[in-house]
Design a protein around this motif. Structure first.
Motif, short mmCIF file in Angstrom:
data_model
loop_
_atom_site.label_atom_id
_atom_site.label_comp_id
_atom_site.label_asym_id
_atom_site.label_seq_id
_atom_site.Cartn_x
_atom_site.Cartn_y
_atom_site.Cartn_z
N LYS A 21 0.84 -1.21 0.00
CA LYS A 21 0.00 0.00 0.00
C LYS A 21 0.86 1.25 0.00
CE LYS A 21 -3.88 -2.08 2.42
NZ LYS A 21 -4.34 -2.42 3.78
N TYR A 274 -0.16 3.96 5.99
CA TYR A 274 -0.21 2.54 6.33
C TYR A 274 1.21 2.03 6.53
CZ TYR A 274 -5.08 1.44 5.09
OH TYR A 274 -6.43 1.34 5.04
N ASP A 277 2.65 3.33 9.75
CA ASP A 277 2.07 2.60 10.88
C ASP A 277 2.75 1.26 11.04
OD1 ASP A 277 0.32 4.45 11.76
OD2 ASP A 277 -1.37 3.73 10.57
N ASN A 281 4.11 0.60 14.54
CA ASN A 281 3.26 -0.26 15.36
C ASN A 281 3.24 -1.68 14.80
OD1 ASN A 281 1.41 -1.40 17.01
ND2 ASN A 281 -0.21 0.09 16.63
N ARG A 283 2.23 -4.37 15.82
CA ARG A 283 1.04 -5.18 16.04
C ARG A 283 0.09 -5.14 14.85
NH1 ARG A 283 -1.37 -4.50 22.07
NH2 ARG A 283 -0.04 -6.04 23.06
N LEU A 284 0.17 -4.05 14.08
CA LEU A 284 -0.75 -3.90 12.95
C LEU A 284 -0.32 -4.74 11.77
CD1 LEU A 284 -1.40 -0.07 13.02
CD2 LEU A 284 -2.83 -1.88 13.90
N THR A 286 0.25 -7.57 9.22
CA THR A 286 -0.58 -8.72 8.87
C THR A 286 0.23 -9.73 8.06
OG1 THR A 286 -1.45 -7.28 7.17
CG2 THR A 286 -2.93 -7.84 8.98
N GLU A 290 2.85 -12.72 11.81
CA GLU A 290 2.09 -12.01 12.83
C GLU A 290 0.63 -12.43 12.87
OE1 GLU A 290 3.09 -9.72 15.01
OE2 GLU A 290 5.18 -9.62 14.39
N LYS A 291 0.28 -13.42 12.10
CA LYS A 291 -1.13 -13.78 12.05
C LYS A 291 -1.58 -14.62 13.24
CE LYS A 291 -2.66 -13.14 7.35
NZ LYS A 291 -2.81 -13.74 6.05
N ARG A 293 -2.88 -13.91 15.97
CA ARG A 293 -4.18 -13.55 16.51
C ARG A 293 -5.28 -14.32 15.79
NH1 ARG A 293 -6.10 -12.74 20.74
NH2 ARG A 293 -8.19 -13.38 20.22
N SER A 296 -5.27 -17.99 16.61
CA SER A 296 -5.68 -18.23 17.99
C SER A 296 -7.19 -18.10 18.14
CB SER A 296 -4.99 -17.25 18.93
OG SER A 296 -5.56 -15.98 18.78
N VAL A 303 -0.66 -18.43 20.59
CA VAL A 303 0.23 -17.29 20.47
C VAL A 303 1.66 -17.68 20.82
CG1 VAL A 303 0.57 -14.91 21.18
CG2 VAL A 303 -1.72 -15.90 21.21
#
Lengths: 306, 329
Positions: A21, A274, A277, A281, A283-284, A286, A290-291, A293, A296, A303
């Motif tokens: 992006k 984007y 970020d 960050n 945590r954002l 994807t 990092e998938k 989440r 889980s 995790v």
């Protein structure tokens, strides 16, 4: 700057560019900047030339048709990018500088200066800026694009200052700041040498917000006829199309390009955000790693699985 | 209680700031623009009206603090002078006639945009990486980059002029008499659809995006993971555990968001000739009707500040940490 720091910075840039992006956003933005720089070369006609057929629909001769005054819309769009982008960037830089001064320094210093400036920031955040811009512009008659830059700079800094201040606060008592203090670095040195580099991505974030805010505000004022309507910009294009009754005559090619260009530039900024970020960050993210989440979600605490 | 007093204090302070801006701006500007206006109306307005204009805009020999005090006094009594455009109608009457339209339009649009945006943000975060999450943010990235005036012109052109589905101007059909009956209310709603849609479409993206990011952060919190591990149902986890907490940071941005909607309302009302405060504000500027302009700016600021205050009170109720002063550390 040490080698490690340099590599870190380079990594940030790499992370930014690895985001699809962000890449698309950057390419779009560069496209518009090049268009503005090379306007005299790429523009097919003189944007103020009124010698063409009036209200002609798009054709090979006029890709975006002509206006009610017989000007070439594409040429206006290309030359308009100069004014709109210049005003946007200047306003963006100005709001960012003000935001850094009012947000970062007191955030680091603390004490009563911080309290006062933070309260002022809060006030400027809640006073509706667009009506304020209108009021100021109406008192300053003959407001050309560069007066608009100052009006926007005066009204648009609060959000950025708030963001930068809260981030500065988190650095204030970190070990490396204390170490710098003990080694005798000056206040300004710590602020510019230690804190600023760490907040670079956030500052760029604020800067991009300021640029698009500037472009939008310029278009806002020009559209309401509060700017200088003889200047060619994306805002005045919309103003003249609306005032000239483009809608009644069904001249969509005259009505739509100016605003669409603003929307696309705005989108390019948001897309680049984007990427930023992503850097600031994690945590954002994807990316597959990092998938966690998502996996889980099917139940259990995967995790911790490798 | 401490929180309440603190926020009330801030409300009063910001209101005073808005009033001071109104008072000092014309006096700071080079060549006092109000003075030029007053000179132009010499002989066209009654001497009394001129005198009150002179007092209002500082064309007098009184010391500044005295001018400010009498200005404050007038403001608190709702006495903003006479409108020049609608001379000799008091500014307060113009405001009273236009404010309800804007409150209805911008208020409803804000509420709808917030609710829908927050809900979509929750969905996008929950199905992160899925179809909704990859399409929605992209679409709303574009819609929130669109200038209000462009969205309004596009909707007006397509649905008003070309398709003829919706009225193209005004807040109700001129053949109807305003009344609290079914047909009139339906007519008003019908006229409000396009302007409201403009505001909603352009505002939704911000809410969605903010909510999505907060939600993703919250979903990574230990307590959510624990709740999941102990077998809390998905829906309950999403709405009761995560979304409620993720919503709090979004609320703090409400004041600014409302400011943007008001800015949008100014453009939208002008494009749709919708008789709200934004429409009057631009008309006042074009006619150099400074008393009306000042009154409108103040009332718009007042409305936004009040709404912000109410949201802060609500926030205090929702988040006990703020109320007890524990969250500031």
């Amino acid at each position: 700057m040490t080698a490690v720091e340099k590599r870190k910075k380079f990594q940030g840039l790499k992370a930014f560019l690895s985001n699809g992006k962000a890449r698309v956003g950057l390419i779009i933005f560069i496209f518009f900047v090049l268009m503005a720089i090379f306007a005299p070369v790429v523009s097919p006609y003189n944007p103020s030339d009124t010698n063409f057929a009036q209200l002609a629909a798009p054709s090979w001769r006029h890709w975006l048709g002509t206006t009610g005054n017989g000007e070439d819309v594409l040429s206006q769009l290309i030359w308009g990018s100069r004014t709109s982008l210049t005003v946007g960037m200047l306003a963006g830089v100005l709001t960012t500088v003000v935001a850094v001064l009012i947000g970062m320094y007191p955030g680091y210093r603390g004490g009563w200066i911080d309290n006062v400036l933070d309260t002022i920031t809060s006030i400027f955040m809640v006073i509706p800026s667009m009506p304020l811009i209108i009021v100021i512009a109406s008192y300053i008659h003959s407001s050309g694009p560069y007066v608009i830059v100052f009006v926007i700079g005066f009204t648009g800094w609060a959000g950025g200052a708030r963001t930068l201040r809260s981030q500065t606060l988190t650095y204030r008592n970190r070990d490396f700041i204390i170490a710098a203090k003990l080694s005798g670095a000056s206040e300004l040195g710590i602020l510019l040498g230690e804190i600023l580099p760490n907040m670079l991505s956030l500052i760029i974030h604020v800067l991009m917000g300021g640029i698009i805010g500037g472009i939008m505000s310029e278009a806002f004022l020009e559209f309401l006829g509060l700017g200088n309507s003889s200047v060619i910009s994306w805002g005045t294009m919309m103003y003249w199309a609306d005032a000239g009754g483009a809608m009644l005559m069904g001249a969509w090619w005259w009505l739509l390009p100016g605003g669409l260009a603003i929307a696309v530039v705005g989108m390019s900024m948001a897309l680049m955000n984007y990427g930023i970020d992503q850097v600031t960050n994690p945590r954002l993210n994807t990316t597959p790693k990092e998938k966690v989440r998502k996996s889980s979600k099917s139940g259990g605490v995967e995790v911790v699985k490798p | 209680m401490r929180y309440f007093i603190q926020r009330l204090g801030f409300f009063v302070l910001s209101l005073m700031a808005a009033i001071s801006i109104n008072f000092f701006l014309p006096r700071l500007m080079p060549g006092n623009p109000a003075e030029a206006m007053i000179a132009r109306y010499q002989g066209r307005l009654s001497p009394m009206a001129l005198h009150s204009l002179e007092l209002q805009f500082g064309v007098s020999n009184q010391p500044l603090w005295q001018q400010f005090l009498s200005y404050l006094n007038n403001t608190f009594h709702g006495n903003f002078g006479l409108s020049i455009t609608y001379y000799p109608v008091p500014v307060m009457n113009v405001i009273a006639n236009s404010l309800p339209w804007t409150l209805g339009l911008a208020g409803t649009a804000t509420v709808i945009a917030t609710v829908v945006g927050v809900f979509l943000g929750v969905l996008a975060a929950w199905h992160r990486g899925g179809v909704i999450d990859s399409i929605l943010p992209l679409v709303t990235t574009f819609t929130s980059s669109i200038p209000y005036q462009w969205m309004a012109l596009l909707l007006l052109y397509v649905f008003g002029f070309t398709l003829g589905w919706f009225p193209t101007a005004h807040s109700y059909s001129t053949i109807l008499m305003p009344a609290w009956n079914g047909p009139f209310i339906v007519n008003v709603l019908y006229h409000a659809i396009l302007p409201a849609a403009t505001l909603i479409i352009t505002a939704i993206g911000g809410w969605l995006f903010g909510m999505r990011n907060n939600m993703i952060n919250i979903l990574g919190e230990d307590y959510v993971v624990f709740a999941e591990a102990k077998g809390v149902k998905d829906k309950r986890l999403m709405l009761t555990y995560a979304a409620r907490n993720a919503m709090l940071p979004s609320l703090t941005g409400f004041g600014m968001a409302l400011g943007f909607v008001v800015g949008g309302a100014v453009l939208v009302e002008n494009i749709f000739s919708y008789p709200g405060v934004g429409y009057q504000l631009v008309a006042a500027v074009q006619n150099e009707d400074y008393p009306l302009m000042q009154g409108l700016f103040l009332i718009i600021s007042f409305a936004v500040l009040l709404a912000n205050f109410i949201v802060e009170m609500l926030y205090g109720r929702l988040d006990p940490r703020v109320r007890k002063g524990g969250a500031n550390s």
